[in-house]
Design an enzyme around this catalytic site. Structure first.
Site, PDB file in Angstrom:
ATOM      1  N   HIS A 145       0.820  -1.206   0.000  1.00 60.91           N
ATOM      2  CA  HIS A 145       0.000   0.000   0.000  1.00 60.91           C
ATOM      3  C   HIS A 145       0.856   1.260   0.000  1.00 60.91           C
ATOM      4  O   HIS A 145       0.431   2.305  -0.476  1.00 60.91           O
ATOM      5  CB  HIS A 145      -1.053  -0.051   1.114  1.00 60.91           C
ATOM      6  CG  HIS A 145      -2.108  -1.041   0.760  1.00 60.91           C
ATOM      7  ND1 HIS A 145      -3.112  -0.742  -0.134  1.00 60.91           N
ATOM      8  CD2 HIS A 145      -2.233  -2.344   1.058  1.00 60.91           C
ATOM      9  CE1 HIS A 145      -3.831  -1.823  -0.329  1.00 60.91           C
ATOM     10  NE2 HIS A 145      -3.320  -2.804   0.379  1.00 60.91           N
ATOM     11  N   ARG A 175     -11.891   1.404  -3.531  1.00 63.33           N
ATOM     12  CA  ARG A 175     -11.530   0.539  -2.392  1.00 63.33           C
ATOM     13  C   ARG A 175     -12.281   1.051  -1.158  1.00 63.33           C
ATOM     14  O   ARG A 175     -11.741   1.808  -0.361  1.00 63.33           O
ATOM     15  CB  ARG A 175     -10.034   0.610  -2.114  1.00 63.33           C
ATOM     16  CG  ARG A 175      -9.123  -0.066  -3.141  1.00 63.33           C
ATOM     17  CD  ARG A 175      -7.669   0.040  -2.713  1.00 63.33           C
ATOM     18  NE  ARG A 175      -6.808  -0.877  -3.419  1.00 63.33           N
ATOM     19  CZ  ARG A 175      -6.052  -0.556  -4.470  1.00 63.33           C
ATOM     20  NH1 ARG A 175      -6.050   0.671  -4.953  1.00 63.33           N
ATOM     21  NH2 ARG A 175      -5.278  -1.456  -5.043  1.00 63.33           N
ATOM     22  N   GLU A 182      -8.277 -12.646  -7.972  1.00 64.84           N
ATOM     23  CA  GLU A 182      -7.057 -12.405  -7.198  1.00 64.84           C
ATOM     24  C   GLU A 182      -6.448 -13.708  -6.702  1.00 64.84           C
ATOM     25  O   GLU A 182      -5.346 -13.719  -6.161  1.00 64.84           O
ATOM     26  CB  GLU A 182      -7.379 -11.555  -5.962  1.00 64.84           C
ATOM     27  CG  GLU A 182      -8.145 -10.296  -6.273  1.00 64.84           C
ATOM     28  CD  GLU A 182      -8.332  -9.416  -5.048  1.00 64.84           C
ATOM     29  OE1 GLU A 182      -7.495  -8.537  -4.868  1.00 64.84           O
ATOM     30  OE2 GLU A 182      -9.299  -9.614  -4.308  1.00 64.84           O
ATOM     31  N   ASP A 203      -2.802  -9.042  -5.570  1.00 61.56           N
ATOM     32  CA  ASP A 203      -3.000 -10.281  -4.821  1.00 61.56           C
ATOM     33  C   ASP A 203      -2.805 -11.505  -5.712  1.00 61.56           C
ATOM     34  O   ASP A 203      -2.295 -12.527  -5.252  1.00 61.56           O
ATOM     35  CB  ASP A 203      -4.384 -10.292  -4.170  1.00 61.56           C
ATOM     36  CG  ASP A 203      -4.371  -9.526  -2.857  1.00 61.56           C
ATOM     37  OD1 ASP A 203      -3.413  -9.715  -2.084  1.00 61.56           O
ATOM     38  OD2 ASP A 203      -5.280  -8.717  -2.615  1.00 61.56           O
ATOM     39  N   CYS A 263      -7.334  -4.115 -12.373  1.00 62.87           N
ATOM     40  CA  CYS A 263      -7.294  -2.952 -11.482  1.00 62.87           C
ATOM     41  C   CYS A 263      -6.154  -3.042 -10.498  1.00 62.87           C
ATOM     42  O   CYS A 263      -6.029  -2.218  -9.613  1.00 62.87           O
ATOM     43  CB  CYS A 263      -8.627  -2.774 -10.755  1.00 62.87           C
ATOM     44  SG  CYS A 263      -9.003  -4.152  -9.660  1.00 62.87           S
TER      45      CYS A 263
HETATM   46  C1  PEP Z   1      -5.228  -6.276  -6.073  1.00 65.38           C
HETATM   47  O1  PEP Z   1      -5.064  -7.170  -5.242  1.00 65.38           O
HETATM   48  O2  PEP Z   1      -4.609  -6.230  -7.168  1.00 65.38           O
HETATM   49  C2  PEP Z   1      -6.155  -5.175  -5.806  1.00 65.38           C
HETATM   50  C3  PEP Z   1      -6.444  -4.293  -6.736  1.00 65.38           C
HETATM   51  O3  PEP Z   1      -6.663  -5.080  -4.544  1.00 65.38           O
HETATM   52  P1  PEP Z   1      -5.833  -4.514  -3.291  1.00 65.38           P
HETATM   53  O4  PEP Z   1      -4.531  -3.959  -3.784  1.00 65.38           O
HETATM   54  O5  PEP Z   1      -6.667  -3.474  -2.653  1.00 65.38           O
HETATM   55  O6  PEP Z   1      -5.660  -5.737  -2.467  1.00 65.38           O
HETATM   56 MG    MG Z   2      -6.433  -7.342  -3.622  1.00 64.06          MG
END
Ligand code: PEP
Ligand code: MG
Length: 559
Positions: free
Chosen positions: A187, A286, A412, A436, A484
């Protein structure tokens, strides 16, 4: 001149001074103090100083027109001289403890009480913990916690950043980020991109960078050079001069093949800037980011208000709302169990609905309410962490019950990519979460810097699963597949994804311009050929290198 290398996660080249993120304040040891009067004075002085410092920052925020920051700082400033906190700490001191230990324990007690009261008061528990850490830092003569303050721009160096730290980043002051920890899908990386701050993570040896060091940072190549020379200064100047055309609001390849370019957002405040960047809609909202750190479930009204604020920025456009992706690195205390031994493989995302379908139902109800207030928005909902066709079917049914006609799933989990056909028979669309998907395909924790080379969406195995998803969605009646995850924000990888048959790409708004410019430089046949090269490559590095050779626009655009 020493060069450190890591993983580039947010494009851009800068030169600046390093400021190190202070280390977290840990609980003081329970030492005995002989002179309570002196400890009381020390505590009073430190609390006053923290109060004065936060008040000054509140005034600065007010001057800069940052009203939200001003009110948060004012509330925290008052907490530093809160009589209840002072009284509780005074009692510990009278019992013979140091000022440091006393304020820590008093903070613990008050935070626990606030948490017990729930609602708005529970939200304040985090503020008490913050104030208490500031007072302890002042007592010890240490730097206060959080992003360092500075009147001049700097490059922030840290082990890793917590989502709360990165949310407070001010791009006017923080011109670059270098972390020794973190992975490319972390993140920290996502938020650095959202703030358009050049960043490199998992930089080996970056621990050696000290306050005041001058470094060159290349957020595309993931390179950090201490004591930069004329070559580095020239590269910064070159990047500043290379101009990437503005995005005109319609993603397409050189031959006109359309590719929807959408934005990822975390909170309603991100919606307007995303709309102004020309994003064709929102491909990933999100929703959990609106409520991170909340001890209690947000009310349906509060949720509907947050969703409506997003919808209002996109009249006539598509907005894909992802239901709460709680768990793993994004715990929501009201929904997730923090004691799980292995939270990335635990009850996260859609799995939380097994025990708490009520929370999901209320969220879908809030989305539906916001949708009725904005009937011209093409609202879609999707569930995170779907692994089976049964889960996809259950989600679609919940959406129908909530009167939300268009439902989708995130791909994912490798199992979902392999069974995409049956999963997509149950829903209307899929969006591949490559962050993921990479983590689970490579069995490599996305937050772990030591595994950064495995945590790479260029891994041919990950790309093959994207291809399988597109194929399954085709067999399920030609359902659309988007991406995404952060892979969509890498202009070269975006080409590969389009070549694999993906029809929309959603990314932080800052990346749309570069992705669009590179997509416009090739035809669909080129994209397909490059995609095949990347899937067939022996390694992530070989695939990336081969595609780069086929995309001369990357060099022309300074990417
Ligand atoms: C992902 O896992 O690619 C995704 C877009 O979700 P997050 O990054 O919020 O887990
Ligand atoms: Mg994810």
């Amino acid at each position: 001149m020493t060069t450190y290398s890591g993983v580039g996660v947010s494009a851009g080249r800068v030169i600046g001074h390093i400021r190190r993120m202070p280390t977290a304040i840990v609980e003081p040891s329970a030492e005995h103090a002989d002179d309570p009067a002196r400890e009381l004075d020390r505590l009073q002085d430190a609390s006053d100083a923290v109060h004065a410092d936060l008040q000054r920052r509140a005034l600065d925020a007010a001057d800069a027109g940052h009203d939200e920051a001003r009110s948060i700082l004012e509330v925290t400033a008052h907490m530093a001289i809160d009589p209840q906190l002072a009284k509780a700490a005074g009692q510990f001191i009278t019992d013979g403890t140091t000022a440091e230990y006393a304020i820590w324990k008093a903070g613990d007690d008050i935070a626990a009480k606030l948490t017990g009261l729930g609602g708005y008061l529970a939200e304040r528990a985090g503020d008490v913990a913050d104030v208490r850490a500031r007072i302890v830092a002042r007592l010890r003569g240490d730097q206060p916690p959080g992003i360092p303050e500075s009147d001049t721009p700097f490059i922030l160096a840290a082990d890793d950043l917590a989502p709360a730290d990165t949310a407070a980043l001010d791009p006017e002051h923080v011109i670059g980020i270098v972390t020794s920890g973190g992975g490319p899908q972390s993140h920290t990386a996502i938020l650095a991109r959202a703030h358009e701050i050049p960043a490199a993570v998992a930089v080996r040896g970056a621990d050696a960078l000290a306050d005041g060091d001058v470094v060159y940072l290349d957020g595309t190549a993931g390179i950090v050079t201490a004591d930069p020379g004329p070559g580095e200064y020239a590269r910064v100047a070159e990047a500043a001069a290379a101009s990437i055309p503005e995005f005109d609001g319609a993603g397409r390849l050189a031959d006109g093949h359309p590719v929807e370019l959408l934005a990822n957002i975390g909170t309603p405040d991100d919606a307007e800037p995303a709309a102004s960047s020309g994003a064709e809609g929102i491909g990933l909202f999100r929703t959990e980011f609106c409520f991170l750190g909340r001890e209690t479930e947000p009310t349906p009204e509060e949720q509907a208000e947050a969703y409506r604020r997003v919808f209002e920025s996109f009249p006539g456009r598509k907005v894909v709302v992802r239901t709460l992706d709680a768990g793993a690195d994004k715990p929501l205390p009201f929904l997730t169990d923090r004691t799980e031994p292995n939270p990335a493989l635990g009850v996260r995302g859609f799995r939380t609905a097994d025990a708490r379908a009520d929370v999901l139902r209320r969220q879908l109800g809030a989305v539906a309410a916001a949708r009725s207030a904005c009937p011209d928005v093409d609202v879609r909902v999707m569930a995170p962490m779907i692994a089976t066709a049964e889960e996809a079917g259950a989600f679609a049914e919940l959406c129908r019950d909530a009167d939300l006609p268009t439902s989708g799933v995130m791909i994912e989990v490798p199992a979902a990519a392999l069974k995409a056909e049956s999963i997509l028979r149950a829903v209307d669309f899929a969006s591949v979460g490559t962050n993921d998907l990479t983590q689970y395909t490579m069995a490599a924790d996305r937050e772990l810097s030591a595994l950064a080379s495995l945590s790479d969406p260029w891994q041919p195995a990950v790309l093959r699963l994207v291809a399988d998803t597109v194929e399954g969605a085709g067999a399920a009646g030609g359902k659309p597949v988007g991406v995404c995850g952060e892979a969509a924000a890498d202009p070269a990888l975006a080409v590969v994804l389009v070549g694999l048959g993906v029809s929309s790409l959603s990314m932080s708004r800052a990346s749309i311009r570069a992705v669009s410019a590179v997509l416009r430089s090739i035809d669909l046949s080129d994209a397909r050929r490059l995609a095949a090269d990347a899937v067939e490559a022996e390694s992530a590095a070989a695939g990336r290198a081969a595609v780069r050779v086929g995309l001369p626009a990357l060099d022309t655009l300074g990417l």
